[in-house]
Design a protein around this motif. Structure first.
Motif, PDB file in Angstrom:
ATOM      1  N   ALA A  30       0.833  -1.213   0.000  1.00 28.14           N
ATOM      2  CA  ALA A  30       0.000   0.000   0.000  1.00 28.14           C
ATOM      3  C   ALA A  30       0.860   1.253   0.000  1.00 28.14           C
ATOM      4  CB  ALA A  30      -0.917   0.003   1.214  1.00 28.14           C
ATOM      5  N   MET A  32      -0.864   4.249   0.738  1.00 27.67           N
ATOM      6  CA  MET A  32      -1.663   5.140   1.585  1.00 27.67           C
ATOM      7  C   MET A  32      -2.280   4.353   2.724  1.00 27.67           C
ATOM      8  SD  MET A  32      -4.021   7.410  -0.850  1.00 27.67           S
ATOM      9  CE  MET A  32      -3.592   7.519  -2.541  1.00 27.67           C
ATOM     10  N   SER A  34      -5.847   3.818   4.619  1.00 30.88           N
ATOM     11  CA  SER A  34      -7.259   4.049   4.332  1.00 30.88           C
ATOM     12  C   SER A  34      -8.127   3.406   5.404  1.00 30.88           C
ATOM     13  CB  SER A  34      -7.613   3.498   2.950  1.00 30.88           C
ATOM     14  OG  SER A  34      -7.421   2.105   2.916  1.00 30.88           O
ATOM     15  N   MET A  35      -9.356   3.924   5.505  1.00 29.40           N
ATOM     16  CA  MET A  35     -10.335   3.361   6.435  1.00 29.40           C
ATOM     17  C   MET A  35     -11.718   3.695   5.920  1.00 29.40           C
ATOM     18  SD  MET A  35     -10.308   5.972   9.694  1.00 29.40           S
ATOM     19  CE  MET A  35      -8.551   5.864   9.905  1.00 29.40           C
ATOM     20  N   TRP A  47     -14.451  13.195   7.707  1.00 24.41           N
ATOM     21  CA  TRP A  47     -14.090  12.899   6.327  1.00 24.41           C
ATOM     22  C   TRP A  47     -14.937  13.683   5.331  1.00 24.41           C
ATOM     23  CZ3 TRP A  47     -18.024  11.026   3.415  1.00 24.41           C
ATOM     24  CH2 TRP A  47     -19.096  10.473   4.094  1.00 24.41           C
ATOM     25  N   ARG A  52     -12.277  14.897  -2.450  1.00 22.94           N
ATOM     26  CA  ARG A  52     -12.680  13.657  -3.124  1.00 22.94           C
ATOM     27  C   ARG A  52     -11.723  13.326  -4.254  1.00 22.94           C
ATOM     28  NH1 ARG A  52     -18.789  12.363  -3.485  1.00 22.94           N
ATOM     29  NH2 ARG A  52     -17.803  10.368  -3.271  1.00 22.94           N
ATOM     30  N   ALA A  55      -9.086   6.263  -6.259  1.00 29.45           N
ATOM     31  CA  ALA A  55      -7.931   5.424  -5.918  1.00 29.45           C
ATOM     32  C   ALA A  55      -8.038   4.110  -6.681  1.00 29.45           C
ATOM     33  CB  ALA A  55      -7.886   5.149  -4.420  1.00 29.45           C
ATOM     34  N   THR A  57      -7.408   0.176  -6.685  1.00 27.71           N
ATOM     35  CA  THR A  57      -7.260  -0.932  -5.747  1.00 27.71           C
ATOM     36  C   THR A  57      -7.133  -2.234  -6.525  1.00 27.71           C
ATOM     37  OG1 THR A  57      -9.597  -1.545  -5.543  1.00 27.71           O
ATOM     38  CG2 THR A  57      -8.843   0.316  -4.203  1.00 27.71           C
ATOM     39  N   THR A  62     -11.979   3.198  -7.116  1.00 28.69           N
ATOM     40  CA  THR A  62     -13.032   3.515  -6.164  1.00 28.69           C
ATOM     41  C   THR A  62     -12.925   4.983  -5.764  1.00 28.69           C
ATOM     42  OG1 THR A  62     -14.099   2.805  -4.114  1.00 28.69           O
ATOM     43  CG2 THR A  62     -11.707   2.861  -4.106  1.00 28.69           C
ATOM     44  N   VAL A  64     -12.694   7.947  -3.188  1.00 32.61           N
ATOM     45  CA  VAL A  64     -12.120   8.116  -1.848  1.00 32.61           C
ATOM     46  C   VAL A  64     -12.222   9.582  -1.451  1.00 32.61           C
ATOM     47  CG1 VAL A  64     -10.503   6.193  -2.103  1.00 32.61           C
ATOM     48  CG2 VAL A  64      -9.790   8.493  -2.766  1.00 32.61           C
ATOM     49  N   THR A  65     -12.072   9.839  -0.175  1.00 30.19           N
ATOM     50  CA  THR A  65     -11.993  11.207   0.346  1.00 30.19           C
ATOM     51  C   THR A  65     -10.685  11.332   1.109  1.00 30.19           C
ATOM     52  OG1 THR A  65     -14.395  11.267   0.571  1.00 30.19           O
ATOM     53  CG2 THR A  65     -13.146  12.959   1.736  1.00 30.19           C
ATOM     54  N   ARG A  66      -9.864  12.275   0.710  1.00 31.09           N
ATOM     55  CA  ARG A  66      -8.549  12.469   1.310  1.00 31.09           C
ATOM     56  C   ARG A  66      -8.649  13.490   2.444  1.00 31.09           C
ATOM     57  NH1 ARG A  66      -3.235  14.298  -2.099  1.00 31.09           N
ATOM     58  NH2 ARG A  66      -1.780  14.207  -0.366  1.00 31.09           N
TER      59      ARG A  66
END
Length: 68
Positions: A30, A32, A34-35, A47, A52, A55, A57, A62, A64-66
């Motif tokens: 990985a 990053m 992530s959760m 979050w 936004r 990413a 995978t 998908t 994601v929100t950073r």
């Protein structure tokens, strides 16, 4: 630290974020951390105010929100 793989080949460990216990899956490839949204809310990470993005995978792309 030495982690042993589960029967399914995954590596798990525990840690603390914002004073809350969290169980981690360790992904050696990985780039990053992530959760999910539920875990983020549980540890006090807002979050919804993040940036936004997309990413890649193992299962494809998908949303994601950073956050920082």
């Amino acid at each position: 630290v030495v982690l042993s793989a589960t029967n399914g080949g995954h590596f798990y460990t525990s840690g603390v974020i914002n004073g809350v216990n969290v169980r981690f899956v360790v992904d050696t490839g990985a780039s990053m951390i992530s959760m999910g949204a539920a875990d983020a809310a549980r540890i006090g990470v807002d979050w919804s105010r993040g940036e936004r993005g997309i990413a890649s995978t193992a299962n494809g792309q998908t949303v994601v929100t950073r956050v920082k």
